[in-house]
Every structure is written in C-alpha cells, then in structure tokens.
Write a protein that holds these residues in place. Structure first.
Motif, PDB file in Angstrom:
ATOM      1  N   UNK A   1      -9.524 -33.352  15.042  1.00  0.00           N
ATOM      2  CA  UNK A   1     -10.247 -31.898  14.522  1.00  0.00           C
ATOM      3  C   UNK A   1     -10.906 -32.529  13.050  1.00  0.00           C
ATOM      4  N   UNK A   2     -10.904 -33.590  12.794  1.00  0.00           N
ATOM      5  CA  UNK A   2     -11.382 -34.211  11.576  1.00  0.00           C
ATOM      6  C   UNK A   2     -12.886 -34.097  11.381  1.00  0.00           C
ATOM      7  N   UNK A   3     -13.239 -33.734  10.172  1.00  0.00           N
ATOM      8  CA  UNK A   3     -14.747 -33.992   9.772  1.00  0.00           C
ATOM      9  C   UNK A   3     -14.794 -34.954   8.561  1.00  0.00           C
ATOM     10  N   UNK A   4     -15.810 -35.829   8.556  1.00  0.00           N
ATOM     11  CA  UNK A   4     -16.002 -36.728   7.294  1.00  0.00           C
ATOM     12  C   UNK A   4     -17.485 -36.573   7.300  1.00  0.00           C
ATOM     13  N   UNK A   5     -18.059 -36.977   6.066  1.00  0.00           N
ATOM     14  CA  UNK A   5     -19.467 -37.004   5.661  1.00  0.00           C
ATOM     15  C   UNK A   5     -20.194 -37.973   6.254  1.00  0.00           C
ATOM     16  N   UNK A   6     -21.262 -37.681   6.912  1.00  0.00           N
ATOM     17  CA  UNK A   6     -22.534 -38.844   7.330  1.00  0.00           C
ATOM     18  C   UNK A   6     -23.837 -38.236   6.438  1.00  0.00           C
ATOM     19  N   UNK A   7     -24.529 -39.566   6.162  1.00  0.00           N
ATOM     20  CA  UNK A   7     -25.739 -39.221   5.371  1.00  0.00           C
ATOM     21  C   UNK A   7     -26.698 -40.417   6.042  1.00  0.00           C
TER      22      UNK A   7
END
Length: 227
Positions: A89-95
């Motif tokens: 359930x984790x979210x980390x940023x992407x660019x």
C-alpha cells in the motif's frame, strides 16, 4: 521560470506529494517551455527525492498507482527524471518528462495517475504550449505560473483554460483548497462532479440534506417554514 523556476519546482513537488498524491486537485502535469524545463525538473527532483513512502488509502488504489506509473513510463518518448520503489500500500514519488510533440501524439498520457506522479511536458514554442492546453481533457484545476512579462501569453491561454477547468489559479497550487462561496469543485467531463456530493463550496451543504415531500398536509401541522 528565469525569476523563480526553482521555487516553482519545489512548490509543485510539495503539492504533488500531499496526502500521498491522493488529493483530487493533485497537479500531476506541468507544461513548461523546453528551454526552461530543466530548472523545474531539477528542483522538483531534488524535493521529491527526500519524500519517503506514504501509505495509500487501499491496496487497490496503490495497485492502480503502480499500473499508472508503468503505463506512463512505457510510452515512447517519456524519459525518467526520478524513479523509486514502492510495494503493497505504499506510494513513493515518480517524475517523468516528455516533449510536447510526443504528448500530443499519445492521448493516454493525459489520463490521470492517482498518486504522487509528476509529468513535465516541454513545449518548444508558445504556439505549442497553446496546442497542448487545447489537448487537455476536463480538469478540476489549471494553474498559470506567471510574472508581469507573461501577461500576453496568459491572456491567450485563459480562454482555453477556463473551458478546460472549473478552477483557474495564478501563482499557487490547487491542493490548497479554501471552502468558500466562490469555490467550484468540478469541471468539464471527465472532471465533472455531482453537485450533491461535492465537499467544498456552498453546494456542499446538500451532502447533509434529505428531501421530504409533504402531500395534502394541513397547513397547521406543516413545519413553520412551509406555512
């Protein structure tokens, strides 16, 4: 961008990751002149790199976020600026960054990714920036970052943006929603919303109301307001 591009990039990163990117007004797309995009990309990348994993609302939402990330990453012409690892359930940023030409050639890039993912679209000219604006589907919000010298281009963009979004901002970020009478929380399809379910603006009161019909009721027993 020349005056405060780095500050805009940092501010965008903060708005992009607020609440694990799950705010409905999350600003996932930034359209920037190609010769200035590096300023924003570098500042946003550095700010996003310091953001840890955040827990999303459900496992299904987290899975959809990862699927959206993969969809964007696999589009020809899309280049990675920042990637990370997330699971469960984790979210980390992407660019990511993509040229305006590749953006205009692939409608799928305009589809929402619900979570902290940013896509920088680079425009070679003002005319291409206007073409990109015209290509947008309905949005909840659209923002113009501008100084006085940008007024001419802003005037050309305004008639487009006001038909693409329910809320148009200048020099701010849309995750800072104020609940006030002027607030509109909707926009053209697919950003349209049932006014009875909106959580901001004066129409929000309808969420807490239930209609009742009185038929052939004597006046003397009706509620006072209806007599």
């Amino acid at each position: 961008m020349a005056a405060r591009g780095a500050a805009i990039g940092r501010g965008w990163a903060g708005s992009l990751t607020m609440g694990a990117g799950q705010f409905c007004t999350n600003p996932g797309i930034a359209v920037v002149r190609a010769d200035q995009a590096g300023i924003v990309a570098e500042a946003a990348r550095d700010a996003l790199a310091g953001t840890g994993a955040q827990v999303m609302l459900t496992e299904g939402i987290a899975q959809a976020y990862r699927a959206g990330r993969d969809r964007v990453a696999n589009v020809p012409g899309v280049r990675e600026v920042l990637t990370s690892m997330c699971n469960q359930r984790e979210a980390t940023p992407f660019l990511f960054v993509v040229s305006g030409r590749d953006w205009l050639g692939n409608h799928a890039l305009g589809e929402e990714v619900f979570g902290p993912l940013g896509l920088i679209v680079t425009a070679e000219t003002e005319a291409e920036m206007i073409e990109i604006a015209r290509s947008f589907e309905g949005q909840l919000t659209a923002t113009l970052h501008m100084d006085a010298g940008d007024a001419d281009l802003a005037r050309r963009l305004m008639p487009i943006l006001e038909r693409k979004a329910g809320q148009v901002l200048a020099n701010g970020f849309p995750t800072g929603v104020e609940v006030c009478e002027a607030m509109v929380h909707g926009g053209p399809y697919p950003a349209s919303i049932n006014f009875g379910a909106t959580s901001v603006g004066t129409m929000a009161i309808r969420r807490f109301l239930r209609p009742v019909c009185y038929q052939n009721i004597p006046d003397e027993i009706l509620p006072e307001d209806l007599r």
